[in-house]
Every structure is written in C-alpha cells, then in structure tokens.
Scaffold this motif. Structure first.
Motif, PDB file in Angstrom:
ATOM      1  N   ASN A  75       0.820  -1.217   0.000  1.00 16.27           N
ATOM      2  CA  ASN A  75       0.000   0.000   0.000  1.00 16.27           C
ATOM      3  C   ASN A  75       0.853   1.266   0.000  1.00 16.27           C
ATOM      4  OD1 ASN A  75      -2.218  -1.660   0.053  1.00 16.27           O
ATOM      5  ND2 ASN A  75      -2.658  -1.371   2.241  1.00 16.27           N
ATOM      6  N   ALA A  76       1.946   1.205   0.753  1.00 13.66           N
ATOM      7  CA  ALA A  76       2.853   2.363   0.806  1.00 13.66           C
ATOM      8  C   ALA A  76       3.472   2.616  -0.570  1.00 13.66           C
ATOM      9  CB  ALA A  76       3.944   2.131   1.852  1.00 13.66           C
ATOM     10  N   LYS A  77       3.865   1.542  -1.253  1.00 14.44           N
ATOM     11  CA  LYS A  77       4.450   1.686  -2.601  1.00 14.44           C
ATOM     12  C   LYS A  77       3.397   2.197  -3.579  1.00 14.44           C
ATOM     13  CE  LYS A  77       8.015   1.041  -4.035  1.00 14.44           C
ATOM     14  NZ  LYS A  77       9.106   2.018  -4.370  1.00 14.44           N
ATOM     15  N   ALA A  78       2.164   1.704  -3.454  1.00 19.46           N
ATOM     16  CA  ALA A  78       1.075   2.165  -4.318  1.00 19.46           C
ATOM     17  C   ALA A  78       0.871   3.667  -4.164  1.00 19.46           C
ATOM     18  CB  ALA A  78      -0.219   1.419  -3.993  1.00 19.46           C
ATOM     19  N   GLN A  79       0.904   4.150  -2.927  1.00 25.33           N
ATOM     20  CA  GLN A  79       0.728   5.585  -2.680  1.00 25.33           C
ATOM     21  C   GLN A  79       1.909   6.383  -3.211  1.00 25.33           C
ATOM     22  OE1 GLN A  79      -2.165   7.088  -1.403  1.00 25.33           O
ATOM     23  NE2 GLN A  79      -1.047   8.787  -2.361  1.00 25.33           N
ATOM     24  N   GLN A  80       3.097   5.806  -3.084  1.00 26.65           N
ATOM     25  CA  GLN A  80       4.299   6.482  -3.600  1.00 26.65           C
ATOM     26  C   GLN A  80       4.211   6.652  -5.120  1.00 26.65           C
ATOM     27  OE1 GLN A  80       7.974   4.517  -2.443  1.00 26.65           O
ATOM     28  NE2 GLN A  80       9.111   5.581  -4.049  1.00 26.65           N
ATOM     29  N   ILE A  81       3.759   5.596  -5.794  1.00 27.01           N
ATOM     30  CA  ILE A  81       3.586   5.666  -7.253  1.00 27.01           C
ATOM     31  C   ILE A  81       2.538   6.720  -7.603  1.00 27.01           C
ATOM     32  CG2 ILE A  81       2.811   4.398  -9.306  1.00 27.01           C
ATOM     33  CD1 ILE A  81       3.937   1.836  -7.906  1.00 27.01           C
ATOM     34  N   ALA A  82       1.444   6.734  -6.826  1.00 26.08           N
ATOM     35  CA  ALA A  82       0.375   7.711  -7.062  1.00 26.08           C
ATOM     36  C   ALA A  82       0.898   9.131  -6.921  1.00 26.08           C
ATOM     37  CB  ALA A  82      -0.774   7.470  -6.090  1.00 26.08           C
ATOM     38  N   ASP A  83       1.708   9.364  -5.909  1.00 27.31           N
ATOM     39  CA  ASP A  83       2.266  10.705  -5.696  1.00 27.31           C
ATOM     40  C   ASP A  83       3.128  11.133  -6.885  1.00 27.31           C
ATOM     41  OD1 ASP A  83       1.010  10.795  -3.248  1.00 27.31           O
ATOM     42  OD2 ASP A  83       2.792  10.211  -2.106  1.00 27.31           O
ATOM     43  N   THR A  84       3.897  10.175  -7.426  1.00 27.25           N
ATOM     44  CA  THR A  84       4.729  10.461  -8.593  1.00 27.25           C
ATOM     45  C   THR A  84       3.874  10.830  -9.795  1.00 27.25           C
ATOM     46  OG1 THR A  84       6.418   8.905  -7.819  1.00 27.25           O
ATOM     47  CG2 THR A  84       6.495   9.521 -10.148  1.00 27.25           C
ATOM     48  N   LEU A  85       2.778  10.077  -9.990  1.00 24.54           N
ATOM     49  CA  LEU A  85       1.886  10.341 -11.119  1.00 24.54           C
ATOM     50  C   LEU A  85       1.154  11.668 -10.948  1.00 24.54           C
ATOM     51  CD1 LEU A  85       0.386   6.775 -11.689  1.00 24.54           C
ATOM     52  CD2 LEU A  85       2.107   7.936 -13.085  1.00 24.54           C
ATOM     53  N   LEU A  86       0.708  11.950  -9.726  1.00 33.73           N
ATOM     54  CA  LEU A  86       0.039  13.228  -9.457  1.00 33.73           C
ATOM     55  C   LEU A  86       0.958  14.398  -9.773  1.00 33.73           C
ATOM     56  CD1 LEU A  86      -1.821  12.431  -6.109  1.00 33.73           C
ATOM     57  CD2 LEU A  86      -2.906  13.195  -8.232  1.00 33.73           C
ATOM     58  N   ALA A  87       2.218  14.257  -9.406  1.00 39.26           N
ATOM     59  CA  ALA A  87       3.198  15.308  -9.665  1.00 39.26           C
ATOM     60  C   ALA A  87       3.403  15.517 -11.165  1.00 39.26           C
ATOM     61  CB  ALA A  87       4.529  14.972  -8.995  1.00 39.26           C
ATOM     62  N   ALA A  88       3.134  14.449 -11.954  1.00 42.70           N
ATOM     63  CA  ALA A  88       3.284  14.526 -13.411  1.00 42.70           C
ATOM     64  C   ALA A  88       1.985  14.979 -14.091  1.00 42.70           C
ATOM     65  CB  ALA A  88       3.720  13.172 -13.963  1.00 42.70           C
ATOM     66  N   GLY A  89       0.961  15.306 -13.271  1.00 43.50           N
ATOM     67  CA  GLY A  89      -0.290  15.808 -13.839  1.00 43.50           C
ATOM     68  C   GLY A  89      -1.306  14.743 -14.200  1.00 43.50           C
ATOM     69  N   VAL A  90      -1.092  13.515 -13.730  1.00 42.90           N
ATOM     70  CA  VAL A  90      -2.020  12.417 -14.031  1.00 42.90           C
ATOM     71  C   VAL A  90      -3.105  12.367 -12.948  1.00 42.90           C
ATOM     72  CG1 VAL A  90      -2.252   9.914 -14.306  1.00 42.90           C
ATOM     73  CG2 VAL A  90      -0.220  11.086 -15.185  1.00 42.90           C
ATOM     74  N   LYS A  91      -4.357  12.192 -13.370  1.00 43.34           N
ATOM     75  CA  LYS A  91      -5.472  12.060 -12.409  1.00 43.34           C
ATOM     76  C   LYS A  91      -5.523  10.596 -11.959  1.00 43.34           C
ATOM     77  CE  LYS A  91      -8.063  14.130 -15.532  1.00 43.34           C
ATOM     78  NZ  LYS A  91      -9.228  14.661 -16.269  1.00 43.34           N
ATOM     79  N   VAL A  92      -5.117  10.361 -10.722  1.00 46.80           N
ATOM     80  CA  VAL A  92      -4.921   8.991 -10.246  1.00 46.80           C
ATOM     81  C   VAL A  92      -5.621   8.750  -8.917  1.00 46.80           C
ATOM     82  CG1 VAL A  92      -2.724   9.616  -9.152  1.00 46.80           C
ATOM     83  CG2 VAL A  92      -3.149   7.233  -9.734  1.00 46.80           C
ATOM     84  N   LYS A  93      -6.066   7.508  -8.723  1.00 48.35           N
ATOM     85  CA  LYS A  93      -6.626   7.089  -7.435  1.00 48.35           C
ATOM     86  C   LYS A  93      -5.946   5.801  -7.007  1.00 48.35           C
ATOM     87  CE  LYS A  93     -11.141   9.269  -7.577  1.00 48.35           C
ATOM     88  NZ  LYS A  93     -12.593   9.103  -7.578  1.00 48.35           N
ATOM     89  N   VAL A  94      -5.922   5.572  -5.696  1.00 54.16           N
ATOM     90  CA  VAL A  94      -5.351   4.342  -5.147  1.00 54.16           C
ATOM     91  C   VAL A  94      -6.476   3.554  -4.495  1.00 54.16           C
ATOM     92  CG1 VAL A  94      -3.700   3.365  -3.513  1.00 54.16           C
ATOM     93  CG2 VAL A  94      -3.145   5.493  -4.715  1.00 54.16           C
ATOM     94  N   ASP A  95      -6.557   2.265  -4.818  1.00 57.87           N
ATOM     95  CA  ASP A  95      -7.565   1.386  -4.225  1.00 57.87           C
ATOM     96  C   ASP A  95      -6.865   0.341  -3.370  1.00 57.87           C
ATOM     97  OD1 ASP A  95      -9.554  -0.395  -3.560  1.00 57.87           O
ATOM     98  OD2 ASP A  95     -10.424  -0.496  -5.572  1.00 57.87           O
ATOM     99  N   ILE A  96      -6.921   0.548  -2.055  1.00 56.34           N
ATOM    100  CA  ILE A  96      -6.305  -0.421  -1.127  1.00 56.34           C
ATOM    101  C   ILE A  96      -7.399  -1.163  -0.349  1.00 56.34           C
ATOM    102  CG2 ILE A  96      -4.118   0.823  -0.916  1.00 56.34           C
ATOM    103  CD1 ILE A  96      -5.175   1.945   1.777  1.00 56.34           C
ATOM    104  N   SER A  97      -8.588  -1.218  -0.940  1.00 57.52           N
ATOM    105  CA  SER A  97      -9.710  -1.900  -0.274  1.00 57.52           C
ATOM    106  C   SER A  97      -9.420  -3.395  -0.128  1.00 57.52           C
ATOM    107  CB  SER A  97     -10.994  -1.694  -1.088  1.00 57.52           C
ATOM    108  OG  SER A  97     -10.889  -2.317  -2.352  1.00 57.52           O
TER     109      SER A  97
END
Length: 201
Positions: A29-51
C-alpha cells in the motif's frame, strides 16, 4: 464503460493486491501511494484502491467506471520492483519497472487516446453512406448507418422522415461532404446541401 484519457475523471487507478500477511500489505500500500504521488506530480489524475475486495471484484469495479489504465501491484511485484499496467480499451497487460511507471503511463495514455479516436473515426467513415434515392435511404438507415442525403430544409419533411424511418438529422456538415445542390431525398424539392441522418439510440 471505456473513456478516453482526456475526459476521464480518473485516468489511472492503482490497485493493491493483498495477502493474509498484514505487514506485506502495508508495504504494498505504501508503494502504491508512492507511485500515485509520482503520477500526481506529473499531472495524471490517479486514485489508489487499497480496499479489501478480492482482485477480480476490485478490477471489475474500476473497469465499469471506464478508467483508462489500471496499475496492479502485489507482494511479488514489490519484490521484483515491477507493476502490471492494464489497458481498459484492449485489456492488454504489460509488466514495467516501478522506476519507469510515470514515463510508461504517459505514453500509454497518449496511445489509448489516439487508438480510441482512430477507431471511432474509422467506424464513422465505414458507416457513413451517401445516398440519392429514398429506397437506398431507408435501406441504409435500417442497417444502422449514418446517411448523407439531400434535404429541402422543411421541418415538416424532416418530421415525415422521422415518422417513417425513425431517423433524424444529426448534423449539417461544414466540410465538402455536405456541399452541392441536389434534390430532397423525401419530396424531390431543391436542396442546398446534404445533411447527416441517423437513428438515435
């Protein structure tokens, strides 16, 4: 649902794949959020699903929403330093290094946008028929095509066409397709241009 990336509210969803080992799940989950943060910084609209949903349920839920790219990451991916990218439009999967995710997703979103546009354009071109007789008009409308035909401009005639075939005017072409005078497909009266008829579904 299949959405082009440029209009998708969520362009990428990162789905974590859990196990019974909670500590492993936290790392994923931590890695998933880290990837999301990288994508957000690049302007990508991203969500993380850790359900806690099973992977199949989780994936299907996002497919129904039309999210263009799904990123899958689980303990094995984490150990290998990779993730799996899945295209919504084709279902194609690719394994990429975590370090390359932002670059690969940017390329993938661009490719999906172009592929969907090209597919829609091809379909429109293949299913647009130019007709000059009423019989051909009826045949092509019944076949579910877009029909370029002359119309006299009378709303009453348009209503008659709709009553008899279910087709209505979709648009008045601005380009060469619609130019040129002719005779109305329904009543033979003079027409200044062709218009696009089709059934609404």
């Amino acid at each position: 649902l299949v959405l082009p990336p440029k209009i998708a509210a969520t362009q990428v969803v990162i789905c974590s794949i859990g196990t019974k080992d909670q500590s492993e799940n936290e790392k994923v989950n931590a890695k998933a959020q880290q990837i999301a943060d990288t994508l957000l910084a690049a302007g990508v609209k991203v969500k993380v699903d850790i359900s806690d949903l099973r992977p199949g349920e989780k994936f299907f839920g996002w497919e129904k929403k039309g999210v263009p790219v799904r990123v899958e990451i689980g303990p094995k991916d984490l150990a290998a330093g990779t993730v799996v990218l899945v295209r919504r439009d084709t279902g194609d999967k690719a394994t990429v290094d975590v370090e390359d995710v932002a670059v690969e997703i940017a390329k993938l979103l661009e490719m999906i946008q172009k592929d969907l546009f090209d597919k829609a354009l091809k379909m429109r071109q293949e299913r647009t028929k130019v007709v000059d007789t009423w019989d051909d008009f009826v045949k092509e409308i019944e076949a579910g095509n877009f029909v370029l035909a002359h119309w006299c401009g009378d709303a009453v005639v348009e209503a008659q066409i709709k009553e008899e075939t279910g087709a209505t005017i979709r648009c008045l072409p601005f380009d060469e397709e619609g130019k040129g005078e002719g005779k109305c497909i329904k009543n033979g009266e003079p027409s200044k241009q062709r218009v696009v008829f089709a059934k609404a579904y």
